[in-house]
Design a protein around this motif. Structure first.
Motif, PDB file in Angstrom:
ATOM      1  N   SER A  64       0.788  -1.311  -0.045  1.00  0.00           N
ATOM      2  CA  SER A  64      -0.403   0.011   0.113  1.00  0.00           C
ATOM      3  C   SER A  64       0.757   1.465  -0.124  1.00  0.00           C
ATOM      4  N   ARG A  65      -0.048   2.808  -0.613  1.00  0.00           N
ATOM      5  CA  ARG A  65       1.179   3.299  -0.556  1.00  0.00           C
ATOM      6  C   ARG A  65       1.621   3.708   1.020  1.00  0.00           C
ATOM      7  N   GLY A  66       0.816   3.698   1.519  1.00  0.00           N
ATOM      8  CA  GLY A  66       1.674   4.379   3.614  1.00  0.00           C
ATOM      9  C   GLY A  66       2.690   3.572   3.705  1.00  0.00           C
TER      10      GLY A  66
ATOM     11  N   ASP B  15       5.321  14.151  -0.935  1.00  0.00           N
ATOM     12  CA  ASP B  15       3.896  14.850  -1.491  1.00  0.00           C
ATOM     13  C   ASP B  15       4.218  14.317  -2.306  1.00  0.00           C
ATOM     14  N   PRO B  16       3.057  14.236  -3.636  1.00  0.00           N
ATOM     15  CA  PRO B  16       2.970  13.371  -4.600  1.00  0.00           C
ATOM     16  C   PRO B  16       3.065  14.622  -5.570  1.00  0.00           C
ATOM     17  N   ALA B  17       3.070  15.460  -5.492  1.00  0.00           N
ATOM     18  CA  ALA B  17       3.459  16.454  -6.726  1.00  0.00           C
ATOM     19  C   ALA B  17       5.246  17.261  -6.307  1.00  0.00           C
ATOM     20  N   ALA B  18       5.810  16.119  -5.832  1.00  0.00           N
ATOM     21  CA  ALA B  18       7.179  17.076  -5.377  1.00  0.00           C
ATOM     22  C   ALA B  18       7.727  16.873  -6.566  1.00  0.00           C
TER      23      ALA B  18
ATOM     24  N   ARG C  47       4.129   5.445  -6.635  1.00  0.00           N
ATOM     25  CA  ARG C  47       2.937   5.390  -7.276  1.00  0.00           C
ATOM     26  C   ARG C  47       2.457   3.724  -7.930  1.00  0.00           C
ATOM     27  N   LEU C  48       1.982   3.440  -7.159  1.00  0.00           N
ATOM     28  CA  LEU C  48       1.100   1.803  -7.069  1.00  0.00           C
ATOM     29  C   LEU C  48       0.534   1.253  -8.418  1.00  0.00           C
ATOM     30  N   SER C  49       0.677  -0.048  -8.700  1.00  0.00           N
ATOM     31  CA  SER C  49      -0.409   0.253  -9.785  1.00  0.00           C
ATOM     32  C   SER C  49      -1.664  -0.369  -8.637  1.00  0.00           C
ATOM     33  N   ALA C  50      -3.420  -0.441  -9.450  1.00  0.00           N
ATOM     34  CA  ALA C  50      -4.123  -0.899  -8.837  1.00  0.00           C
ATOM     35  C   ALA C  50      -4.269  -2.230  -7.761  1.00  0.00           C
TER      36      ALA C  50
ATOM     37  N   ARG D  30       3.222  -3.379  -8.023  1.00  0.00           N
ATOM     38  CA  ARG D  30       3.870  -2.898  -8.867  1.00  0.00           C
ATOM     39  C   ARG D  30       4.516  -1.188  -8.556  1.00  0.00           C
ATOM     40  N   LEU D  31       5.789  -0.738  -7.865  1.00  0.00           N
ATOM     41  CA  LEU D  31       5.922   0.115  -6.824  1.00  0.00           C
ATOM     42  C   LEU D  31       6.905   1.441  -8.593  1.00  0.00           C
ATOM     43  N   SER D  32       6.288   2.799  -8.700  1.00  0.00           N
ATOM     44  CA  SER D  32       7.386   3.140  -9.344  1.00  0.00           C
ATOM     45  C   SER D  32       8.055   4.270  -8.102  1.00  0.00           C
ATOM     46  N   LEU D  33       8.984   4.749  -8.850  1.00  0.00           N
ATOM     47  CA  LEU D  33       9.888   5.261  -7.718  1.00  0.00           C
ATOM     48  C   LEU D  33      10.820   6.652  -8.888  1.00  0.00           C
TER      49      LEU D  33
END
Ligand SMILES: NC(=O)c1ccc[n+]([C@@H]2O[C@H](COP(=O)([O-])OP(=O)(O)OC[C@H]3O[C@@H](n4cnc5c(N)ncnc54)[C@H](OP(=O)(O)O)[C@@H]3O)[C@@H](O)[C@H]2O)c1
Length: 343
Positions: free
Chosen positions: A264-266, A283-286, A305-308, A312-315
């Motif tokens: 999870s994102r958290g 901050d998602p907009a950082a 960012r995570l896929s549904a 899959r995690l993107s950084l």
């Protein structure tokens, strides 16, 4: 330990070889910041820089030419030279009882030599090896993002695209970036020397040699082989694409990590918040840039960012490749070796 020294190196005699190079100078700056006293530090270089006086804390160091036997009497030597120089001098230093931390590629894949990122596999230093290899800068920065995720969720594969600074290729390359930028603005013809193509106002695949069989350049091959060695995971699935950008300092990476178990994102934010050597910007907009990170000891992780399905995690990451990607990692290794030696 002197009052103002925060390092286990305070009572060690420490040599910096390649002291006039980018990595060597950064290592000296870090030792100075930690309060390692002037009388404990020796600076070495080639005949080109021998005799050059460089500032160190409140005093000065004179670079001595590295000659056979020159490191005798030192406890630890941090090498910031090319691989051939390291191969010529590190074994002799070891015979003289000097521990070596080498920033070059000379020993990284030697099975007898530990390849260490202290936050990831620092326990390899606990039996006091005489020679330790510092990994490639892109490998160090990559693994500080991957290892927390691997421990928490398991990793199936990693796709890494790098945006590598010009200073990753040394002092001469930075001088070329500056002079070429001026020439480009003046409308002059650009003559590349440090790279096969102009680096000013340009982007290009990493300049290292390409293996015709795999299509990988040497930088990409290093990331794959070194990551597998450090993580003791010979089948680790890593797909790097290494690119130079006209940035003076700090490498950025775009990562996509396939996970064994959903996250999870958290949980991702929390785990980067507690892992040493990294800082998460949640901050998602950082918009974290190399300029923000220059001189920082921490690798910045942002834009998680995570896929549904959470697998899959993107950084986006930015790290100072001269500090944590090279000199800082080497100093941290030296400090742990010193602590082990003192017991
Ligand atoms: N730049 C990075 O971001 C980075 C990151 C990770 C690892 N590394 C690795 O770290 C090493 C140093 O990189 P760098 O960027 O600092 O390169 P650099 O700026 O070109 O400096 C290299 C240094 O090596 C010294 N040297 C060369 N031959 C020598 C000899 N025979 N005896 C003593 N010193 C000698 C040079 O001395 P003179 O000054 O006398 O010419 C120079 O100071 C390389 O192996 C590189 O691959 C670099």
């Amino acid at each position: 330990m002197p009052d103002d020294c925060s390092s286990s190196l305070a009572n060690q005699t420490i040599a910096v070889v390649g002291a006039f190079g980018l990595v060597g100078r950064e290592a000296l700056a870090i030792l100075g910041d930690r309060g390692v006293p002037l009388e404990r530090v020796r600076a070495f270089g080639s005949a080109r820089s021998a005799g050059t006086i460089i500032p160190y804390r409140d005093g000065e160091l004179t670079i001595a030419e590295l000659r056979e036997g020159g490191l005798e009497g030192c406890d630890i030597a941090i090498f910031g030279t090319d691989a051939d120089t390291a191969k010529a001098h590190a074994p002799r230093a070891n015979v003289a009882g000097v521990r070596v931390v080498d920033n070059s590629s000379a020993y990284r894949l030697d099975s007898r030599v530990p390849l260490v990122v202290p936050e990831v596999n620092g326990e390899l230093l606990d039996d006091g090896p005489m020679l330790v290899a510092n990994p490639n800068c892109s490998t160090i920065l990559l693994l500080l993002a991957v290892e927390p995720v691997r421990r928490a969720f398991g990793v199936r594969s990693v796709i890494a695209s790098t945006y590598q600074a010009i200073s990753g290729a040394g002092r001469a390359a930075v001088e070329e970036l500056f002079s070429q930028t001026r020439d480009a603005l003046d409308g002059k013809a650009l003559t590349p020397s440090a790279f096969p193509v102009p680096c000013a106002f340009n982007v290009f695949p990493h300049e290292s040699a390409v293996d015709p069989d795999t299509g990988l350049n040497v930088e990409e091959s290093k990331i794959i082989a070194e990551s597998r060695k450090i993580l003791a995971s010979p089948d680790l699935d890593v797909s790097p694409t290494c690119v130079r950008v006209p940035v003076e300092r700090c490498h950025s990476q775009s990562l996509t990590i396939e996970l064994e178990r959903p996250a999870s994102r958290g949980a991702v934010v929390e785990l980067f918040g507690s892992f040493p050597g990294v800082a998460i910007n949640a901050d998602p907009a950082a918009l974290v840039t190399p300029r923000d990170i220059s001189g920082s000891d921490l690798v910045s992780i942002s834009r998680p960012r995570l896929s549904a399905d959470g697998r899959r995690l993107s950084l986006w990451t930015c790290g100072d490749q001269l500090r944590k990607g090279a000199a800082l990692n080497a100093v941290q290794i030296a400090e742990r070796l010193a602590a082990v030696a003192v017991g």
